[in-house]
Design a protein around this motif. Structure first.
Motif, mmCIF file in Angstrom:
data_model
loop_
_atom_site.group_PDB
_atom_site.id
_atom_site.type_symbol
_atom_site.label_atom_id
_atom_site.label_comp_id
_atom_site.label_asym_id
_atom_site.label_seq_id
_atom_site.Cartn_x
_atom_site.Cartn_y
_atom_site.Cartn_z
ATOM 1 N N TRP A 74 0.843 -1.192 0.000
ATOM 2 C CA TRP A 74 0.000 0.000 0.000
ATOM 3 C C TRP A 74 0.882 1.247 0.000
ATOM 4 N N LYS A 75 0.337 2.342 -0.449
ATOM 5 C CA LYS A 75 1.069 3.603 -0.511
ATOM 6 C C LYS A 75 1.546 4.024 0.876
ATOM 7 N N ILE A 76 0.682 3.843 1.875
ATOM 8 C CA ILE A 76 1.031 4.250 3.236
ATOM 9 C C ILE A 76 2.190 3.421 3.789
ATOM 10 N N ILE A 88 -0.467 4.856 12.309
ATOM 11 C CA ILE A 88 -1.091 5.280 11.057
ATOM 12 C C ILE A 88 -2.605 5.112 11.137
ATOM 13 N N SER A 89 -3.275 5.727 10.206
ATOM 14 C CA SER A 89 -4.710 5.534 10.028
ATOM 15 C C SER A 89 -4.890 4.824 8.694
ATOM 16 N N SER A 125 -14.786 2.251 8.487
ATOM 17 C CA SER A 125 -14.067 3.462 8.900
ATOM 18 C C SER A 125 -12.584 3.133 8.961
ATOM 19 N N SER A 126 -11.756 4.160 8.975
ATOM 20 C CA SER A 126 -10.309 3.942 9.001
ATOM 21 C C SER A 126 -9.902 3.262 10.309
ATOM 22 N N LEU A 127 -8.793 2.509 10.267
ATOM 23 C CA LEU A 127 -8.314 1.760 11.426
ATOM 24 C C LEU A 127 -7.013 2.372 11.944
ATOM 25 N N LYS A 128 -6.973 2.612 13.241
ATOM 26 C CA LYS A 128 -5.750 3.127 13.863
ATOM 27 C C LYS A 128 -4.820 1.960 14.165
ATOM 28 N N SER A 148 -2.415 -4.092 15.559
ATOM 29 C CA SER A 148 -3.423 -3.300 16.264
ATOM 30 C C SER A 148 -2.981 -2.976 17.686
ATOM 31 N N LEU A 149 -1.821 -3.479 18.108
ATOM 32 C CA LEU A 149 -1.270 -3.208 19.440
ATOM 33 C C LEU A 149 -0.507 -1.885 19.377
ATOM 34 N N ILE A 150 -1.161 -0.798 19.707
ATOM 35 C CA ILE A 150 -0.587 0.528 19.457
ATOM 36 C C ILE A 150 0.048 1.162 20.684
#
Length: 467
Positions: free
Chosen positions: A259-261, A275-276, A295-298, A317-319
């Motif tokens: 992905w671009k991100i 990131i989102s 919706s976007s995921l943090k 997902s462990l931020i």
């Protein structure tokens, strides 16, 4: 109750005074006896289920099935199929019933025709339920290993070679070889606990079903506290969204160019970043189908530099960086490796591709029955870890159960575990645990080998092994 600590270590901590130290050996013995009783209890639990009328009624094909007294009643058929049979029908039947009788004399107890007819009356869902029940019982009642308070799970898939039977080919699909004949193939996926070596959920399906679709079926069984490890073939927005909707977490390897991100993160040179993750158009339809909020995921990206100089990107997902710093994640992702090793064991030691029947139903029966036998072996073996650590504490390496020998020994004793008295079963379990403690192999950390492709084995329906 779920544990992520050593029973004996806790006892040692609380018994540091001299007076307590004198009683430590007694407490250790009590702890080991508790683990031994857990083994006996889990056999009792499964035995009661297999012999119950409710279980029979749920998993017979017709109300008329298994109503008359036969030489191969419902419970006996179930136990026979979980007994890791790999040889010819008749040879395996003779071996099985010689254990039950017992007898050393050569004789024919039941014909293979009788077995084939009995299998037609049995639904393979019986073994799926057995796997669900034994996994649930294990996590509720026995000590289990965890990673920082999480139940660690890894998902991976593989392909299985099937018997060359037209009905099997039509159901599961075919692999078109560039050389040689076409081959019926099935796709298999499992959600595997790499720390406890238990397959929480396993699926065999037509080859046309993709790995992500099978993974999604696993994820509907996730709960809060589960942490999924995924290889780089799985990352997709809708799959991440599904995992998080179940209250679980994930850590996945993602291609640096996917992905671009991700590409921007790699170019930045940063060690980690929050990131989102946007909603990709390719995932919208799938999210709607699953009823997921769009919706976007943090999420969190972590850079891992391998010894080869290659950069590996993990997405999780462990931020919380303070609770779980980035330095933990290289080793965390490495813990996924046992799920791939488990497939090697299933194919080579258990011979999961060595199917005994010629129907779609028998393929399902054999697959799920062997997965159950594998789980039962792993659970019984898990109770020996404290004894193994104590027996080999002066050695250079840590040691673990030799599972090749464990499966071999289980094949000899499974019939007795289900058809002997409680006292005799207790003796068998005691002898098995002693055998497992003595039959170990060292754990050599840091060993790396070039991955070798396994050569597929051919199993012929008319030329089964007699060993």
């Amino acid at each position: 109750m779920v544990y992520n600590y050593s029973v004996i270590n806790i006892l040692t901590y609380f018994c540091w005074r001299k007076k307590c130290q004198k009683n430590l050996k007694k407490l250790e013995l009590l702890a080991r006896n508790l683990l031994f009783q857990n083994c006996a209890n889990i056999i009792d639990f499964i035995k009661k289920l297999v012999f119950s009328q409710d279980f029979l009624h749920r998993h017979r094909k017709s109300e008329k099935d298994f109503t008359r007294k036969r030489k191969l009643p419902f419970p006996t058929l179930i136990v026979f199929l979980i007994d890791l049979a790999t040889g010819s029908y008749q040879n395996e039947l003779n071996r099985f019933f010689r254990i039950l009788m017992p007898s050393d004399l050569p004789m024919k107890f039941i014909s293979k025709v009788a077995l084939a007819k009995a299998r037609l009356k049995l639904s393979y869902n019986a073994f799926i339920e057995l796997n669900e029940q034994i996994a649930e019982y294990f996590y509720k009642t026995m000590p289990v290993n965890q990673w920082h308070g999480y139940n660690l799970l890894a998902v991976d898939g593989t392909l299985l070679r099937l018997p060359k039977i037209q009905t099997i080919l039509e159901y599961f699909g075919v692999w078109h070889n560039t050389k040689g004949d076409d081959r019926p193939m099935a796709r298999v996926s499992q959600m595997f606990d790499p720390l406890n070596r238990v397959s929480i959920d396993a699926i065999i399906s037509p080859k046309s079903v993709g790995e992500r679709e099978l993974a999604a079926r696993h994820f509907f069984k996730l709960t809060v506290g589960d942490l999924i490890l995924l290889d780089r073939g799985y990352p997709a927005y809708w799959l991440f969204n599904l995992i998080m909707s179940m209250g679980a977490d994930f850590c996945a390897r993602v291609s640096a160019t996917k992905w671009k991100i991700i590409r921007k993160f790699v170019i930045s040179g940063k060690r980690e970043a929050i990131i989102s993750l946007p909603v990709f158009s390719s995932s919208i339809e799938k999210c709607k189908e699953l009823g997921l909020e769009i919706s976007s995921l943090k999420l969190r990206l972590i850079r891992v530099e391998l010894d080869t100089g290659e950069v590996e990107v993990l997405i999780t997902s462990l931020i919380d960086k303070e609770v779980l710093p980035s330095g933990l994640f290289r080793e965390l992702y490495h813990l996924r490796w046992p799920v791939e090793e488990d497939y090697k064991k299933m194919k080579s030691w258990i011979e999961i591709e060595n199917f005994s029947g010629k129907s779609v139903e028998s393929v399902h029966q054999d697959f799920y029955a062997k997965v159950f036998a594998k789980n039962l072996t792993a659970i019984l073996a898990s109770t020996t870890s404290e004894d193994i650590d104590a027996a080999y504490k002066t050695r250079k390496y840590q040691y673990q159960v030799n599972y090749a020998q464990a499966y071999s020994e289980m094949k000899r004793i499974i019939p007795a575990l289900f058809f002997r008295s409680r006292d005799l079963v207790s003796e068998i379990i005691a002898a098995l645990r002693q055998f497992l403690v003595q039959t170990v192999e060292p754990i050599r950390p840091g060993r790396k080998f070039q991955r070798k492709k396994m050569q597929p084995r051919n199993y012929y329906q008319n030329y089964k092994s007699i060993c």
